[in-house]
Design an enzyme around this catalytic site. Structure first.
Site, short mmCIF file in Angstrom:
data_model
loop_
_atom_site.label_atom_id
_atom_site.label_comp_id
_atom_site.label_asym_id
_atom_site.label_seq_id
_atom_site.Cartn_x
_atom_site.Cartn_y
_atom_site.Cartn_z
N LYS A 38 0.84 -1.20 0.00
CA LYS A 38 0.00 0.00 0.00
C LYS A 38 0.88 1.25 0.00
O LYS A 38 2.10 1.15 0.23
CB LYS A 38 -0.90 -0.02 1.23
N ARG A 129 -9.75 -0.96 15.37
CA ARG A 129 -9.57 -0.19 14.16
C ARG A 129 -10.59 -0.76 13.17
O ARG A 129 -11.78 -0.62 13.41
CB ARG A 129 -8.11 -0.27 13.68
N TYR A 245 18.21 29.56 7.09
CA TYR A 245 17.08 30.30 7.67
C TYR A 245 17.23 30.43 9.18
O TYR A 245 17.57 29.46 9.86
CB TYR A 245 15.76 29.57 7.39
N MET A 293 13.13 24.46 2.16
CA MET A 293 12.13 23.73 1.38
C MET A 293 12.77 22.74 0.41
O MET A 293 12.33 21.61 0.29
CB MET A 293 11.25 24.71 0.61
C1 LIG Z 1 -0.17 -2.02 6.72
C2 LIG Z 1 -0.69 -3.33 7.18
C3 LIG Z 1 0.17 -4.42 7.31
C4 LIG Z 1 1.68 -4.28 7.21
O1 LIG Z 1 2.13 -3.72 8.42
P1 LIG Z 1 3.68 -3.41 8.72
O2 LIG Z 1 3.69 -2.92 10.12
O3 LIG Z 1 4.11 -2.36 7.75
O4 LIG Z 1 4.42 -4.68 8.54
C5 LIG Z 1 -0.38 -5.66 7.59
N1 LIG Z 1 -1.72 -5.79 7.78
C6 LIG Z 1 -2.58 -4.75 7.71
C7 LIG Z 1 -4.02 -4.97 7.94
C8 LIG Z 1 -2.09 -3.49 7.42
O5 LIG Z 1 -2.93 -2.45 7.38
#
Ligand SMILES: *Cc1c(COP(=O)(O)O)cnc(C)c1O
Length: 345
Positions: A38, A129, A245, A293
């Protein structure tokens, strides 16, 4: 269009990426080891990462959204969309290039009504969650669904917390209680908790990319991302003069300084001001003054031969730079900006 090489670039160590997956796969014991890709492969480029890991033998990929899944569709991989299906997602979800991880009773109803096929289901075991509850499962909410993987997610796997065993026990209690072909609990840190957490499939993200979620995994995980940037100007700053800066750095003696093409817009944030480190061969060059920046300044006294337009390697060792800046390793990875050239790992 003229090809214009970027003044900063990411060197991605593809062999280290594969080695990390192989290590996590081994640590997963008999369970299969997937990959969370992701957020564009945590910033490294999802297509390149997924291609490389698929070649190494990885079979299960996880993204957050349907747009991310669509970007991977040409690769023909098994992709699960962790955030499930909103009404707006249904055309994509029914196109068949990925399957949803159903998280709520409403998503489950939507999937049933559309006659959707194979899906995954997220059950909450204490993180609060995403996910339905174990009670929902007992009440028959997912009966009759074609479920590939039943998954849950650990809240505290990067710590030695009693939550881990509690969640593992709650999840294990669902074994054989659903039609799911497989069960999956562990992210990167969860893999570090031991094979008892691996079930049938693990889902590492961070550790694939060089993140170290638990100190006990430090020796096993290799750095994958090496940001590099080019020197624009080299100058002598006289004792008593300041740099950058707000003049937060003042020369106590005459100092050779290099100005380098890197800054906030590239994800090199303010926390690196007067703290970050850059390498030129073996020379260690401290960041001096405030990050701008698009620019940083370095004390290059240790590199008398460093010339303008030379390339430098930014210290981006995730666990140590996370401690240094107070940013999480996830923030560091996913902040690397779009101006970096991203080669295929
Ligand atoms: C992002 C995610 C992972 C991977 O987690 P890491 O801590 O990056 O290894 C696995 N399972 C779910 C549901 C996630 O949202």
């Amino acid at each position: 269009m003229i090809d214009i090489p970027a003044p900063c670039r990411l060197r991605l160590d593809g062999a280290a990426l594969v080695a990390n997956w192989q290590t996590l796969n081994r640590m997963s014991g008999r369970a299969a080891c997937g990959a969370a890709v992701k957020a564009d492969g945590y910033g490294l480029g999802a297509t390149g990462v997924a291609t490389r890991l698929a070649t190494a033998g990885c079979r299960d990929f996880f993204v957050a959204t349907w747009a991310e899944a669509q970007a991977l569709a040409p690769l023909g991989l098994s992709v699960s969309v962790l955030h499930g299906v909103r009404a707006e997602d249904m055309p994509a979800a029914l196109a068949g290039f990925a399957r949803p991880v159903l998280n709520t009773p409403a998503q489950i109803a939507r999937w049933r009504e559309a006659g959707g096929g194979m899906c995954d289901v997220m059950v909450d075991t204490g993180m609060n969650r995403l996910g339905i509850s174990a009670d929902d499962i007992a009440a028959g909410l997912i009966d009759g669904l074609a479920i590939d993987t039943l998954m849950s997610h650990l809240a505290c796997a990067d710590e030695d917390s009693p939550m881990n065993e509690m969640q593992r026990t709650r999840f294990a209690a669902l074994t054989g209680r659903t039609a799911a072909r497989r069960m999956s609990l562990a992210n990167s840190a969860g893999i570090g908790l031991g094979e008892g957490y691996a079930f049938d499939l693990t889902r590492p993200g961070l550790a694939l990319y060089g993140g170290v979620p638990r100190d006990d995994m430090a020796g096993a995980i290799r750095q994958v991302v090496f940001p590099e940037a080019q020197v624009l100007q080299r100058r002598m700053v006289r004792a008593g003069e300041s740099v950058g800066y707000n003049a937060t750095w003042v020369a106590t003696e005459d100092t050779e300084v290099a100005i380098v093409n890197l800054g906030y817009a590239d994800g090199y944030f303010r926390a690196f001001s007067n703290q970050g480190v850059v390498y030129f061969d073996d020379a260690i060059l401290p960041v001096i003054g405030r990050v701008s920046m698009d620019l940083i300044a370095l004390d290059v006294g240790a590199a008398p031969n460093l010339a303008e337009e030379e390339w430098l390697v930014i210290d981006y060792h995730l666990p140590s730079q996370s401690r240094l800046t107070g940013m999480s390793q996830y923030e560091l990875l996913t902040s690397l900006g779009t101006r970096f050239g991203r080669p295929v790992p």
